[in-house]
Design a protein around this motif. Structure first.
Motif, PDB file in Angstrom:
ATOM      1  N   LYS A   1     -79.594 -41.759 -28.266  1.00  0.00           N
ATOM      2  CA  LYS A   1     -79.311 -40.904 -27.108  1.00  0.00           C
ATOM      3  C   LYS A   1     -79.843 -41.540 -25.824  1.00  0.00           C
ATOM      4  O   LYS A   1     -79.180 -41.547 -24.797  1.00  0.00           O
ATOM      5  N   ASP A   2     -81.071 -42.065 -25.905  1.00  0.00           N
ATOM      6  CA  ASP A   2     -81.651 -42.737 -24.738  1.00  0.00           C
ATOM      7  C   ASP A   2     -80.894 -44.014 -24.405  1.00  0.00           C
ATOM      8  O   ASP A   2     -80.742 -44.378 -23.241  1.00  0.00           O
ATOM      9  N   LEU A   3     -80.429 -44.714 -25.458  1.00  0.00           N
ATOM     10  CA  LEU A   3     -79.673 -45.950 -25.235  1.00  0.00           C
ATOM     11  C   LEU A   3     -78.387 -45.664 -24.473  1.00  0.00           C
ATOM     12  O   LEU A   3     -78.028 -46.385 -23.538  1.00  0.00           O
ATOM     13  N   LYS A   4     -77.698 -44.611 -24.859  1.00  0.00           N
ATOM     14  CA  LYS A   4     -76.472 -44.229 -24.153  1.00  0.00           C
ATOM     15  C   LYS A   4     -76.789 -43.795 -22.725  1.00  0.00           C
ATOM     16  O   LYS A   4     -76.085 -44.128 -21.782  1.00  0.00           O
ATOM     17  N   LYS A   5     -77.895 -43.041 -22.600  1.00  0.00           N
ATOM     18  CA  LYS A   5     -78.269 -42.534 -21.286  1.00  0.00           C
ATOM     19  C   LYS A   5     -78.663 -43.667 -20.337  1.00  0.00           C
ATOM     20  O   LYS A   5     -78.400 -43.616 -19.135  1.00  0.00           O
ATOM     21  N   SER A   6     -79.284 -44.722 -20.884  1.00  0.00           N
ATOM     22  CA  SER A   6     -79.791 -45.807 -20.044  1.00  0.00           C
ATOM     23  C   SER A   6     -78.766 -46.920 -19.835  1.00  0.00           C
ATOM     24  O   SER A   6     -79.031 -47.859 -19.077  1.00  0.00           O
ATOM     25  N   GLY A   7     -77.609 -46.834 -20.498  1.00  0.00           N
ATOM     26  CA  GLY A   7     -76.635 -47.922 -20.473  1.00  0.00           C
ATOM     27  C   GLY A   7     -76.217 -48.370 -19.089  1.00  0.00           C
ATOM     28  O   GLY A   7     -76.301 -49.554 -18.750  1.00  0.00           O
TER      29      GLY A   7
END
Length: 405
Positions: free
Chosen positions: A78-84
């Motif tokens: 979720k954080d990876l998608k948010k930080s992309g």
């Protein structure tokens, strides 16, 4: 290298790396900083007890692959998608600012050159070397601090991976300007195809692995399959797509990070990494340096190169982070996390040497940057994180998130 000599050198590396690591921890510095200094002490710079070899280089490469695989396992999707999106902009700034700063630095020392001339491409290539980011030391430091899985840690990881991709493209572009036959478009297409392949393959493998996981829950077969995936994707990335093998290892970890046994796999990987491969990798950074052969005529440029190289990452990555909504403390952490250089900078320098864009004497500056940034980055990261020791987790870290061991 004879077997007995290999055993002797491994014993020396492990003993001294762990001893210096413990001393560093006693001094409230990250262990990796001590392990790097251990490599300097037992290597050709001081005692000369251990010499670099193809065997140790291979072991170090396995170490960084396992470290990146473990980092991927600890990633929050979720954080990876948010930080992309933010990570992409941070990576772009982390490439652009050092590229310009390094080019200008070279010209200030050796004279300004007209675009299109040989001297201009030499200056541009010095800037290109500064674009590289080595995330492995930052990953280990964030693991020690228990901050790898929060939003800032994930952003640093994502930005560093993207930074490597952009760095490869920049190197190819610069080489292409000097030699149009190097195939700039081909490298860009290969990189895009690899990430498309990784997405499709990752989704399919994740589904198959979940079925395998149900049948062999919490057994040794699980981490064995995971490790095989890490090595396979590392090989595929480098061999068929000309993308750094550590990128493939990190993606392998991301594929498995949301499975039930991801923490179990990470613990098993940590044992091997902590006892053998990790110390060899971090000590190898110091082993590659020989202070005795430093070219005195280039000392002043080397010192300026180190200063500009580190500061330009902090300004580029930290500055754009502030603009993207991170607070001052988080921006500083991102800037410091992106500051370290490693094997990627050496590879870029070696390519420049082979292409005639770099003189061998400039390796002094590159090695000095790698050593100084590798030792300084963990210390600075710990310092900036210690300021908010009692504050709540940074944005994006889920409640109850498992801390890296």
């Amino acid at each position: 290298m004879e077997t007995l000599d290999i055993l002797r050198q491994l014993a020396i590396i492990i003993i001294f790396a762990k001893l210096f690591g413990l001393v560093a921890r006693k001094l409230h510095a990250p262990q990796v900083a001590g392990e790097i200094i251990a490599g300097l002490c037992i290597g050709p710079s001081l005692l000369g007890w251990v010499q670099g070899s193809s065997f140790l280089s291979g072991m170090a490469e396995i170490g960084v692959i396992m470290l990146m695989f473990n980092a991927g396992l600890g990633t929050n999707i979720k954080d990876l998608k948010k930080s992309g999106f933010k990570a992409t902009l941070i990576a772009c700034a982390g490439v652009a600012v050092p590229l310009v700063a390094g080019t200008i630095l070279f010209m200030l020392f050796y004279g300004f050159a007209e675009p299109g001339t040989e001297d201009f491409y030499r200056a541009l290539y010095i800037g290109t070397i500064l674009t590289a980011t080595s995330v492995s030391i930052t990953v280990q430091t964030l693991k020690e601090l228990g901050k790898l899985q929060n939003f800032v840690g994930t952003t640093i990881m994502s930005a560093a991976i993207i930074d490597d991709v952009i760095g490869i493209i920049v190197v190819t572009l610069v080489m292409g300007f000097k030699d149009p036959s190097s195939g700039v478009l081909r490298v860009i297409v290969q990189t895009a195809i690899f990430f498309a392949f990784a997405l499709v393959f990752g989704v399919a493998f994740h589904k198959v692995f979940k079925l395998f996981e149900k049948r062999y829950v919490h057994t040794r077969r699980i981490p064995i399959v995971g490790l095989a995936l890490a090595f396979s994707l590392s090989y595929i990335a480098q061999r068929f797509f000309n993308v750094a093998d550590i990128t493939g290892a990190y993606i392998a970890g991301v594929i498995l990070c949301s499975t039930k046994d991801s923490s179990y796999i990470a613990r098993k990987m940590d044992i091997n990494s902590y006892m053998l491969f990790g110390p060899i990798f971090f000590a190898s950074i110091g082993l590659q340096t020989n202070i005795r052969t430093v070219d005195s005529s280039i000392i002043l440029f080397s010192l300026a190169f180190v200063f500009v190289g580190m500061l330009s990452k902090v300004i580029g990555c930290g500055g754009i982070s502030r603009f993207l909504g991170f607070n001052a403390g988080e921006s500083l952490k991102i800037g410091c996390g992106m500051m370290t250089r490693g094997e990627v900078a050496l590879i870029v320098a070696q390519r420049g040497l082979a292409a005639g864009l770099l003189e061998h004497s400039f390796f002094t500056a590159v090695i000095l940057l790698i050593v100084v940034s590798s030792v300084t980055t963990p210390v600075l990261l710990k310092a900036v994180y210690s300021r908010d020791k009692d504050s709540p987790p940074e944005g994006g870290e889920p409640a109850g998130a498992v801390k890296a061991q």
